[in-house]
Design an enzyme around this catalytic site. Sequence first.
Site, PDB file in Angstrom:
ATOM      1  N   ASN A   1     -10.135   0.110   0.086  1.00 24.01           N
ATOM      2  CA  ASN A   1      -8.680   0.177  -0.046  1.00 24.01           C
ATOM      3  C   ASN A   1      -8.278  -0.411  -1.402  1.00 24.01           C
ATOM      4  O   ASN A   1      -8.342  -1.615  -1.590  1.00 24.01           O
ATOM      5  CB  ASN A   1      -8.032  -0.597   1.109  1.00 24.01           C
ATOM      6  CG  ASN A   1      -6.507  -0.538   1.064  1.00 24.01           C
ATOM      7  OD1 ASN A   1      -5.918  -0.056   0.095  1.00 24.01           O
ATOM      8  ND2 ASN A   1      -5.881  -1.044   2.108  1.00 24.01           N
TER       9      ASN A   1
ATOM     10  N   HIS B   1      -3.235   7.408   2.506  1.00 24.42           N
ATOM     11  CA  HIS B   1      -3.644   6.096   1.982  1.00 24.42           C
ATOM     12  C   HIS B   1      -4.974   5.735   2.629  1.00 24.42           C
ATOM     13  O   HIS B   1      -5.177   5.961   3.832  1.00 24.42           O
ATOM     14  CB  HIS B   1      -2.578   5.054   2.322  1.00 24.42           C
ATOM     15  CG  HIS B   1      -3.016   3.660   2.044  1.00 24.42           C
ATOM     16  ND1 HIS B   1      -3.503   3.275   0.809  1.00 24.42           N
ATOM     17  CD2 HIS B   1      -3.073   2.556   2.833  1.00 24.42           C
ATOM     18  CE1 HIS B   1      -3.837   1.992   0.863  1.00 24.42           C
ATOM     19  NE2 HIS B   1      -3.584   1.534   2.078  1.00 24.42           N
TER      20      HIS B   1
ATOM     21  N   CYS C   1       0.804  -1.238   0.000  1.00 22.81           N
ATOM     22  CA  CYS C   1       0.000   0.000   0.000  1.00 22.81           C
ATOM     23  C   CYS C   1       0.831   1.279   0.000  1.00 22.81           C
ATOM     24  O   CYS C   1       0.294   2.363  -0.189  1.00 22.81           O
ATOM     25  CB  CYS C   1      -0.964   0.002   1.172  1.00 22.81           C
ATOM     26  SG  CYS C   1      -2.238  -1.254   0.995  1.00 22.81           S
TER      27      CYS C   1
HETATM   28  C1  LIG Z   1      -9.481  -5.235   9.787  1.00 20.06           C
HETATM   29  C2  LIG Z   1     -10.077  -4.263  10.786  1.00 20.06           C
HETATM   30  C3  LIG Z   1     -11.095  -3.370  10.109  1.00 20.06           C
HETATM   31  C4  LIG Z   1     -10.771  -5.052  11.870  1.00 20.06           C
HETATM   32  O1  LIG Z   1     -11.277  -4.149  12.839  1.00 20.06           O
HETATM   33  P1  LIG Z   1     -10.995  -4.422  14.395  1.00 20.06           P
HETATM   34  O2  LIG Z   1     -11.665  -3.334  15.103  1.00 20.06           O
HETATM   35  O3  LIG Z   1      -9.497  -4.544  14.551  1.00 20.06           O
HETATM   36  O4  LIG Z   1     -11.715  -5.773  14.617  1.00 20.06           O
HETATM   37  P2  LIG Z   1     -11.144  -7.127  15.225  1.00 20.06           P
HETATM   38  O5  LIG Z   1     -10.254  -7.780  14.233  1.00 20.06           O
HETATM   39  O6  LIG Z   1     -10.625  -6.831  16.577  1.00 20.06           O
HETATM   40  O7  LIG Z   1     -12.460  -7.958  15.356  1.00 20.06           O
HETATM   41  C5  LIG Z   1     -13.489  -7.595  16.265  1.00 20.06           C
HETATM   42  C6  LIG Z   1     -14.622  -8.579  16.125  1.00 20.06           C
HETATM   43  O8  LIG Z   1     -15.305  -8.349  14.883  1.00 20.06           O
HETATM   44  C7  LIG Z   1     -15.381  -9.566  14.167  1.00 20.06           C
HETATM   45  N1  LIG Z   1     -15.330  -9.270  12.731  1.00 20.06           N
HETATM   46  C8  LIG Z   1     -14.244  -9.268  11.918  1.00 20.06           C
HETATM   47  N2  LIG Z   1     -14.625  -8.932  10.673  1.00 20.06           N
HETATM   48  C9  LIG Z   1     -15.952  -8.708  10.716  1.00 20.06           C
HETATM   49  C10 LIG Z   1     -16.897  -8.329   9.742  1.00 20.06           C
HETATM   50  N3  LIG Z   1     -16.565  -8.068   8.463  1.00 20.06           N
HETATM   51  N4  LIG Z   1     -18.176  -8.179  10.113  1.00 20.06           N
HETATM   52  C11 LIG Z   1     -18.553  -8.407  11.377  1.00 20.06           C
HETATM   53  N5  LIG Z   1     -17.693  -8.775  12.348  1.00 20.06           N
HETATM   54  C12 LIG Z   1     -16.401  -8.928  12.022  1.00 20.06           C
HETATM   55  C13 LIG Z   1     -14.202 -10.371  14.618  1.00 20.06           C
HETATM   56  O9  LIG Z   1     -14.416 -11.746  14.389  1.00 20.06           O
HETATM   57  C14 LIG Z   1     -14.177 -10.034  16.095  1.00 20.06           C
HETATM   58  O10 LIG Z   1     -15.168 -10.783  16.746  1.00 20.06           O
HETATM   59  P3  LIG Z   1     -14.899 -11.378  18.223  1.00 20.06           P
HETATM   60  O11 LIG Z   1     -14.680 -10.162  19.075  1.00 20.06           O
HETATM   61  O12 LIG Z   1     -16.151 -12.118  18.499  1.00 20.06           O
HETATM   62  O13 LIG Z   1     -13.682 -12.236  18.084  1.00 20.06           O
HETATM   63  C15 LIG Z   1      -8.991  -3.395  11.444  1.00 20.06           C
HETATM   64  O14 LIG Z   1      -8.184  -4.191  12.274  1.00 20.06           O
HETATM   65  C16 LIG Z   1      -8.099  -2.721  10.452  1.00 20.06           C
HETATM   66  O15 LIG Z   1      -8.540  -1.850   9.717  1.00 20.06           O
HETATM   67  N6  LIG Z   1      -6.823  -3.053  10.458  1.00 20.06           N
HETATM   68  C17 LIG Z   1      -5.867  -2.421   9.576  1.00 20.06           C
HETATM   69  C18 LIG Z   1      -6.069  -3.008   8.239  1.00 20.06           C
HETATM   70  C19 LIG Z   1      -5.379  -2.257   7.198  1.00 20.06           C
HETATM   71  O16 LIG Z   1      -5.262  -1.057   7.268  1.00 20.06           O
HETATM   72  N7  LIG Z   1      -4.951  -2.997   6.204  1.00 20.06           N
HETATM   73  C20 LIG Z   1      -4.405  -2.489   5.023  1.00 20.06           C
HETATM   74  C21 LIG Z   1      -2.980  -2.289   5.178  1.00 20.06           C
HETATM   75  S1  LIG Z   1      -2.445  -1.476   3.769  1.00 20.06           S
END
Ligand SMILES: CC(C)(COP(=O)(O)OP(=O)(O)OC[C@H]1O[C@@H](n2cnc3c(N)ncnc32)[C@H](O)[C@@H]1OP(=O)(O)O)[C@@H](O)C(=O)NCCC(=O)NCCS
Length: 329
Positions: A286, A256, A116
């Site tokens: 993204n 980004h 990214c």
């Molecule tokens: C991926 C992302 C959106 C997840 O959000 P988060 O707040 O970290 O969520 P978590 O991974 O802690 O998951 C929280 C809960 O939601 C659930 N969950 C994950 N994806 C889900 C979805 N699409 N819909 C509903 N629930 C979801 C998980 O299973 C977890 O459930 P649990 O608490 O029962 O285990 C976030 O971590 C993120 O944006 N990370 C950076 C990613 C990024 O920028 N990537 C690109 C790099 S260039």
Amino acid sequence: MSKIHAAITAVNGYAPDYILTNAELETMVDTNDEWITSRTGIKERRILKGEGLGTSDMAVQAVNGLLQKRGITAEEIDLIVFCTTTPDYPFPATANVLADKIGAKNAWGFDLQAACSGFIYGLTTGAQFIESGKHKKVLVVGGDKMSSIINYDDRTTCIIFGDGCGAVLLEPNDEGYGVLDSILRSDGSGRQFLHQKAGGSVRPASHETIDGGEHAVYQEGQAVFKFAVTNMADVAAEIMERNQLVADDVAYLVPHQANLRIINATANRMGVGEDKVMVNIHKYGNTTNGTIPLCLWEWEDKLKKGDNVILAAFGGGFTWGSVYLKWAY
Ligand SMILES: CC(C)(COP(=O)(O)OP(=O)(O)OC[C@H]1O[C@@H](n2cnc3c(N)ncnc32)[C@H](O)[C@@H]1OP(=O)(O)O)[C@@H](O)C(=O)NCCC(=O)NCCS
């Protein structure tokens, strides 16, 4: 004679027609619009549909429009830096494919892979060829067909990514406009948190890798989030300090587009208000290498000559960085 900088003299973008909404994702995986919106800021993303179409096909659309805007022919291009994580093929480079498709007969080119952060790395790389006097017209393309490496059964990744492509033209400027500074960083020990397990030389494609879903994006979201939120904000603040810029001096932050919460944290750290932050994540998700040029394209009409613009990105690798440029038109 004053120093030659690489100025962006044209920008264009392309987003495929098909809109994958949160509502449609709700029919595919166990998720909901409220969760996706509150955790990421994404409402919809574009998907490139059509047999045999790849990242270069989106680039053709973006670049042909750019050449038209600038009033030049493809034959005038000296170099194509194609920033992508989803090349058309493992080889040859997508830059070569694009050059052939648009008729850039006099250009050489290469693909640049920094996940990214690719566009920021590519802009800095392309700028060097202008600053050195070696080239007069460098095309920096950022685009990805992320849908080609997403597992649409994995709710943690399929909600985030989309397809899209943008491109800028770099030309020499001796009046102080263009790319003025950049800070690029990487830390390969972070690769475990965000990568594609198979399809490279370590784990070539096999029945096993395909059955195991190893050709799709693997991400440990929380670990990536923590890293991104700190480093993207730090590097943006660092480039401001290094160039004695305060928030009032900055016309726009072009972050980004990975997660709205990360974008907001970066803006807060820089002290810039919402009105100065380019955000289109709700429409495109993204698009990896596409996010920053797609923003510049959408904000082109608002940008003014002399505007101080800060670009900031982070990505798999880990990679991250920031560019400071003065808008040239
Ligand atoms: C991926 C992302 C959106 C997840 O959000 P988060 O707040 O970290 O969520 P978590 O991974 O802690 O998951 C929280 C809960 O939601 C659930 N969950 C994950 N994806 C889900 C979805 N699409 N819909 C509903 N629930 C979801 C998980 O299973 C977890 O459930 P649990 O608490 O029962 O285990 C976030 O971590 C993120 O944006 N990370 C950076 C990613 C990024 O920028 N990537 C690109 C790099 S260039």
